[in-house]
Design an enzyme around this catalytic site. Structure first.
Site, PDB file in Angstrom:
ATOM      1  N   HIS A 122      -5.251  -3.393   8.527  1.00  0.00           N
ATOM      2  CA  HIS A 122      -5.314  -2.875   9.903  1.00  0.00           C
ATOM      3  C   HIS A 122      -5.816  -3.911  10.909  1.00  0.00           C
ATOM      4  O   HIS A 122      -5.732  -3.670  12.120  1.00  0.00           O
ATOM      5  CB  HIS A 122      -6.216  -1.645   9.978  1.00  0.00           C
ATOM      6  CG  HIS A 122      -5.696  -0.462   9.219  1.00  0.00           C
ATOM      7  ND1 HIS A 122      -4.424   0.037   9.402  1.00  0.00           N
ATOM      8  CD2 HIS A 122      -6.281   0.315   8.270  1.00  0.00           C
ATOM      9  CE1 HIS A 122      -4.243   1.071   8.600  1.00  0.00           C
ATOM     10  NE2 HIS A 122      -5.347   1.253   7.894  1.00  0.00           N
ATOM     11  N   ASP A 159      -0.018   1.606   1.068  1.00  0.00           N
ATOM     12  CA  ASP A 159      -1.158   2.381   1.544  1.00  0.00           C
ATOM     13  C   ASP A 159      -0.648   3.571   2.366  1.00  0.00           C
ATOM     14  O   ASP A 159       0.392   3.479   3.027  1.00  0.00           O
ATOM     15  CB  ASP A 159      -2.039   1.486   2.408  1.00  0.00           C
ATOM     16  CG  ASP A 159      -3.379   2.101   2.767  1.00  0.00           C
ATOM     17  OD1 ASP A 159      -4.385   1.718   2.154  1.00  0.00           O
ATOM     18  OD2 ASP A 159      -3.418   2.963   3.673  1.00  0.00           O
ATOM     19  N   HIS A 161      -1.782   4.761   5.078  1.00  0.00           N
ATOM     20  CA  HIS A 161      -1.837   4.469   6.514  1.00  0.00           C
ATOM     21  C   HIS A 161      -0.971   3.254   6.821  1.00  0.00           C
ATOM     22  O   HIS A 161      -0.916   2.303   6.039  1.00  0.00           O
ATOM     23  CB  HIS A 161      -3.280   4.189   6.949  1.00  0.00           C
ATOM     24  CG  HIS A 161      -4.217   5.320   6.680  1.00  0.00           C
ATOM     25  ND1 HIS A 161      -4.995   5.398   5.530  1.00  0.00           N
ATOM     26  CD2 HIS A 161      -4.509   6.425   7.410  1.00  0.00           C
ATOM     27  CE1 HIS A 161      -5.713   6.500   5.561  1.00  0.00           C
ATOM     28  NE2 HIS A 161      -5.451   7.142   6.690  1.00  0.00           N
TER      29      HIS A 161
END
Length: 308
Positions: A122, A159, A161
């Site tokens: 991220h 993942d 996300h």
């Protein structure tokens, strides 16, 4: 050939506030789950600022250093915190993926798994977010391309996300294919199919809440595996998040442990077909401790089998 497990005790020194899902116990459970496996155990070096400037500007590292607390916690955003040991952990995490790329490309091991935290997918060019400080998978890709001179590298992120940071860091890199499957809708809200990048090098696979491994397998067989074959990478990097598991508290996909085994088997088979089996995997999310430990062990067992 064997599989390398690359980690460092410093990654346990990144402490988060009580109740935070990205906690020290995650890595402790992962390492315990891998204890009995036949792995080449390697100590992660520290990445350097020069290494990290392949993806982050120098001002970003300076900003993080200025935020490092002498005690307690420094909150960077709603989800991302630093403790006194966080930067050391992040530099070790980045160093782990660099070491993994070096070892795999040198033929010292067949593949490698980096058991590290904080995670990385991220972190954007100059924005820490989503528990992440440095973009580890993107760094591994740029290191392979620029330092080792590979022509093409693929990053596959499963993942739950969306790997918005990896997408941001490799958005303008035509030598990198970024494939990321994620629950949608879900934080951070990016990862739509139309986000393809200026070079058509981004493939996003949104998955509906409550969908299971059958849906995932069909999507990968229809979209991801043909795209990887067409791209023909010299190395496959896996962002291995295990929060798509049905027991994970932060999302609503219903994968089981055997789905991670299947997906790892398929990616390793493609690597054997396309790039001499060269795979580097790095730990991302996964917040139910038992599911994380079981799924990570299954993933690493598949890597071991592929490296034989």
């Amino acid at each position: 050939m064997t599989t390398a497990l690359i980690t460092h005790a410093d990654c346990l020194g990144h402490v988060t506030p009580d109740g935070h899902p990205e906690r020290v116990a995650r890595l402790e459970h992962v390492l315990h789950a891998l204890e009995s496996l036949d792995l080449m155990r390697v100590t992660a070096p520290l990445a350097t600022d020069d290494d990290l400037q392949r993806i982050h500007p120098a001002s970003y590292m300076q900003m993080l250093a200025s935020k490092l607390p002498g005690g307690g916690f420094q909150q960077l955003d709603a989800d991302t915190h630093m403790s006194p040991g966080s930067l050391e952990a992040a530099y070790r995490a980045a160093g782990a993926v660099l070491k993994a790329v070096d070892m795999v490309l040198a033929g010292e091991v067949g593949n490698a798994f980096c058991a590290i935290r904080p995670p990385g997918h991220h972190a954007e060019t100059a924005i820490p977010m989503g528990f992440c400080l440095f973009g580890n998978a993107a760094l591994a890709a740029k290191h392979a391309l620029d330092h080792h001179g590979l022509d093409r590298v693929a990053v596959v992120d499963f993942d739950v996300h969306h790997g918005n940071g990896t997408q941001d860091l490799l958005w303008n890199e035509p030598r990198a294919l970024v494939v990321t499957s994620q629950q949608m809708p879900l934080w951070p809200g990016t990862g739509k199919p139309e986000e393809t990048g200026p070079h058509g090098n981004i493939l996003n696979i949104p998955l509906a809440p409550e969908s299971d491994g059958t849906v995932m397998r069909a999507a990968y067989e229809a979209q991801v595996f043909p795209r990887l074959r067409n791209f023909a990478p010299d190395l496959i990097i896996i962002s291995a998040g295990f929060d798509a598991h049905a027991d994970d508290p932060l999302a609503q996909l219903n994968w089981q442990t055997e789905d991670f085994t299947w997906l790892t088997d398929q990616l390793c088979a493609l690597a054997a077909e396309l790039c001499g089996g060269r795979v580097v995997s790095t730990l991302e999310g996964g917040y139910d401790l038992q599911a994380l430990a079981q799924s990570t062990r299954a993933h690493v067992e598949a890597l071991i089998e592929a490296a034989r």
